[in-house]
Design an enzyme around this catalytic site. Structure first.
Site, PDB file in Angstrom:
ATOM      1  N   ASP A 228      -4.404 -12.877   3.427  1.00  0.00           N
ATOM      2  CA  ASP A 228      -5.641 -12.369   4.038  1.00  0.00           C
ATOM      3  C   ASP A 228      -6.863 -12.705   3.182  1.00  0.00           C
ATOM      4  O   ASP A 228      -7.987 -12.299   3.523  1.00  0.00           O
ATOM      5  CB  ASP A 228      -5.562 -10.862   4.357  1.00  0.00           C
ATOM      6  CG  ASP A 228      -4.797 -10.043   3.339  1.00  0.00           C
ATOM      7  OD1 ASP A 228      -4.471 -10.568   2.259  1.00  0.00           O
ATOM      8  OD2 ASP A 228      -4.539  -8.855   3.624  1.00  0.00           O
TER       9      ASP A 228
ATOM     10  N   HIS B 154       0.818  -1.222   0.000  1.00  0.00           N
ATOM     11  CA  HIS B 154       0.000   0.000   0.000  1.00  0.00           C
ATOM     12  C   HIS B 154       0.851   1.271   0.000  1.00  0.00           C
ATOM     13  O   HIS B 154       0.307   2.368  -0.146  1.00  0.00           O
ATOM     14  CB  HIS B 154      -0.938   0.035   1.214  1.00  0.00           C
ATOM     15  CG  HIS B 154      -1.952  -1.055   1.216  1.00  0.00           C
ATOM     16  ND1 HIS B 154      -2.829  -1.260   0.173  1.00  0.00           N
ATOM     17  CD2 HIS B 154      -2.227  -2.033   2.128  1.00  0.00           C
ATOM     18  CE1 HIS B 154      -3.596  -2.301   0.437  1.00  0.00           C
ATOM     19  NE2 HIS B 154      -3.248  -2.795   1.616  1.00  0.00           N
TER      20      HIS B 154
ATOM     21  N   ASP C 108      -2.435 -10.485  -2.394  1.00  0.00           N
ATOM     22  CA  ASP C 108      -2.995 -10.020  -1.121  1.00  0.00           C
ATOM     23  C   ASP C 108      -4.477  -9.701  -1.332  1.00  0.00           C
ATOM     24  O   ASP C 108      -4.892  -9.336  -2.437  1.00  0.00           O
ATOM     25  CB  ASP C 108      -2.238  -8.768  -0.664  1.00  0.00           C
ATOM     26  CG  ASP C 108      -2.649  -8.287   0.717  1.00  0.00           C
ATOM     27  OD1 ASP C 108      -1.945  -8.598   1.689  1.00  0.00           O
ATOM     28  OD2 ASP C 108      -3.699  -7.591   0.821  1.00  0.00           O
TER      29      ASP C 108
ATOM     30  N   HIS D  81      -6.122  -7.199  -0.430  1.00  0.00           N
ATOM     31  CA  HIS D  81      -6.333  -5.783  -0.745  1.00  0.00           C
ATOM     32  C   HIS D  81      -5.573  -5.382  -2.007  1.00  0.00           C
ATOM     33  O   HIS D  81      -4.484  -5.891  -2.272  1.00  0.00           O
ATOM     34  CB  HIS D  81      -5.864  -4.906   0.422  1.00  0.00           C
ATOM     35  CG  HIS D  81      -6.491  -5.251   1.736  1.00  0.00           C
ATOM     36  ND1 HIS D  81      -5.898  -6.116   2.640  1.00  0.00           N
ATOM     37  CD2 HIS D  81      -7.668  -4.861   2.291  1.00  0.00           C
ATOM     38  CE1 HIS D  81      -6.677  -6.240   3.707  1.00  0.00           C
ATOM     39  NE2 HIS D  81      -7.768  -5.489   3.527  1.00  0.00           N
TER      40      HIS D  81
HETATM   41  N1  Q9C Z   1      -9.076  -2.027  10.778  1.00  0.00           N
HETATM   42  C1  Q9C Z   1      -2.401  -5.216   4.158  1.00  0.00           C
HETATM   43  O1  Q9C Z   1      -3.016  -6.265   4.101  1.00  0.00           O
HETATM   44  N2  Q9C Z   1      -7.489  -1.065   7.356  1.00  0.00           N
HETATM   45  N3  Q9C Z   1      -2.952  -4.083   4.591  1.00  0.00           N
HETATM   46  C2  Q9C Z   1      -8.614  -1.967   7.285  1.00  0.00           C
HETATM   47  C3  Q9C Z   1      -9.323  -2.731   9.549  1.00  0.00           C
HETATM   48  C4  Q9C Z   1      -6.491  -1.174   6.327  1.00  0.00           C
HETATM   49  C5  Q9C Z   1      -4.340  -4.016   4.970  1.00  0.00           C
HETATM   50  C6  Q9C Z   1      -9.564  -1.750   8.416  1.00  0.00           C
HETATM   51  C7  Q9C Z   1      -6.144  -2.580   5.874  1.00  0.00           C
HETATM   52  C8  Q9C Z   1      -4.761  -2.619   5.281  1.00  0.00           C
HETATM   53  C9  Q9C Z   1      -0.932  -5.171   3.831  1.00  0.00           C
HETATM   54 ZN    ZN Z   2      -4.088  -7.136   2.623  1.00  0.00          ZN
END
Ligand code: Q9C
Ligand code: ZN
Length: 343
Positions: free
Chosen positions: A285, A160, A196, A198
């Site tokens: 994930d 990200h 991933d 995301h």
């Molecule tokens: N509290 C990666 O998997 N926030 N990043 C989501 C949950 C951001 C994920 C809300 C999620 C980022 C590297």
């Molecule tokens: Zn992720």
């Protein structure tokens, strides 16, 4: 397959992230990397080695110098305010505001150099993120020197993070830094496959106008999923990079079978690009039990991802990204890597 790991990751342990109006404990925690290390060792994948000393110039091939300087000094500037808790951003140069005048105060800098508040900066963050990038670079060196594969057990993750922005638990874009290293050391064309859950917005943005690095990502549809503002199917690259970017946004509830169909399409695009070497942004994930995600993959699906990536027949660097079901993250990563190695 060699694993590259540094225990410096433990120096980065944020307390809380802002989520739906509350501060909640960070999902991105040191136990994640410990679990992956344990399961990689138990799987008998190969030796685990420490990273080479970091070559800072390799970071600057991807990230802007002012951003690196911000990351390196942010904790000291925060502490100078008398603060003892984590540094977190709270104001951003979003639409209608100016981005051309960098702020001087640390509160302004934190927002200027971030896309969200999921990026606590702590006393040990700089050492942890530079060691994480060093793991990716050392893995990339192994690939350049002829290894068929390597696993950079990076923590914190990176996909990200953009050239000048942290976000989503990411500070330095380890996969992008590794891909650029491959380009600078013998690979004419590099493909990055991001599995991933995301969208890898940082990686996409870093290479969006380049035709020498192909980026393909499978992820939760940004219409309903973080990072919300990038990752749609119509993002195909621009300029020299037109045609070298491919997104596969998938709905909540996506099963292993549907995921693997999309993976085949991404792999076909990568094969058509004919890369010399491949970098995989390896997040797990997508697992059915992940606490912040909505796909339905299980152990055998992860092994199948590894097998199908091996079908590209290219030297491949795996770079650890997300995965928050801490009890299962190690087994799921090991499934991908053994699936690749045994293919
Ligand atoms: N509290 C990666 O998997 N926030 N990043 C989501 C949950 C951001 C994920 C809300 C999620 C980022 C590297
Ligand atoms: Zn992720």
């Amino acid at each position: 397959m060699l694993t590259i790991y540094s225990e410096d990751h433990r120096l980065h342990h944020g307390a809380a992230e802002l989520y739906r109006g509350r501060l909640v404990p960070c999902f991105e925690m040191p136990a994640r990397a410990e679990q992956v290390l344990d399961r990689v060792k138990a799987a008998g994948l190969g030796a685990v080695v420490a990273p080479d000393p970091l070559d800072r110039a390799a970071l600057a091939r991807v990230h802007a110098e002012d951003y690196l300087a911000f990351l390196e000094t942010a904790w000291d500037e925060w502490q100078a305010l008398g603060e003892t808790g984590d540094a977190l951003p709270y104001a951003w140069p979003a639409t209608g505001l100016r981005r051309d005048v960098p702020p001087e105060h640390i509160d302004g800098k934190l927002g200027f150099y971030s896309i969200d508040a999921a990026v606590p900066i702590t006393a040990g963050t700089w050492r942890a993120i530079t060691s994480s990038a060093a793991c990716a670079l050392t893995g990339a060196r192994q690939i350049v020197e002829g290894a068929a594969s390597a696993f950079a057990l990076c923590r914190p993750p990176g996909h990200h993070a953009g050239a000048r922005a942290m976000g989503g638990f990411c500070y330095l874009n380890n996969a992008a830094i590794a891909a650029q290293y491959l380009r600078d050391n013998g690979a004419g064309r590099v493909a990055i496959l991001d599995v991933d859950y995301h969208h890898g917005n940082g990686t996409q943005s870093i290479f969006y106008d380049r035709g020498d690095v192909f980026f393909a990502s499978l992820h939760g549809d940004p219409a309903v999923e973080y990072p919300f503002f990038l990752g749609h199917a119509d993002e195909r690259g621009e300029g020299d990079g037109l045609g070298a970017n491919r997104n596969f946004p998938l709905p909540w509830g996506t099963s292993g079978a549907d995921y693997l169909s999309a993976l085949d399409a991404a792999l076909a695009d990568i094969a058509a690009f004919a890369p010399d070497m491949v970098v995989v942004s390896l997040g797990v994930d997508t697992f059915a039990e992940d606490p912040i995600s909505h796909f339905k993959l299980h152990g055998p699906d992860f092994a199948e991802i590894g097998r199908r990536v091996a079908g590209l027949g290219r030297r491949t660097l795996f770079v650890m990204e997300g995965g928050y079901a801490v009890a299962d993250i190690g087994a799921n990563v090991a499934h991908v890597l053994t699936g690749f190695a045994g293919a």
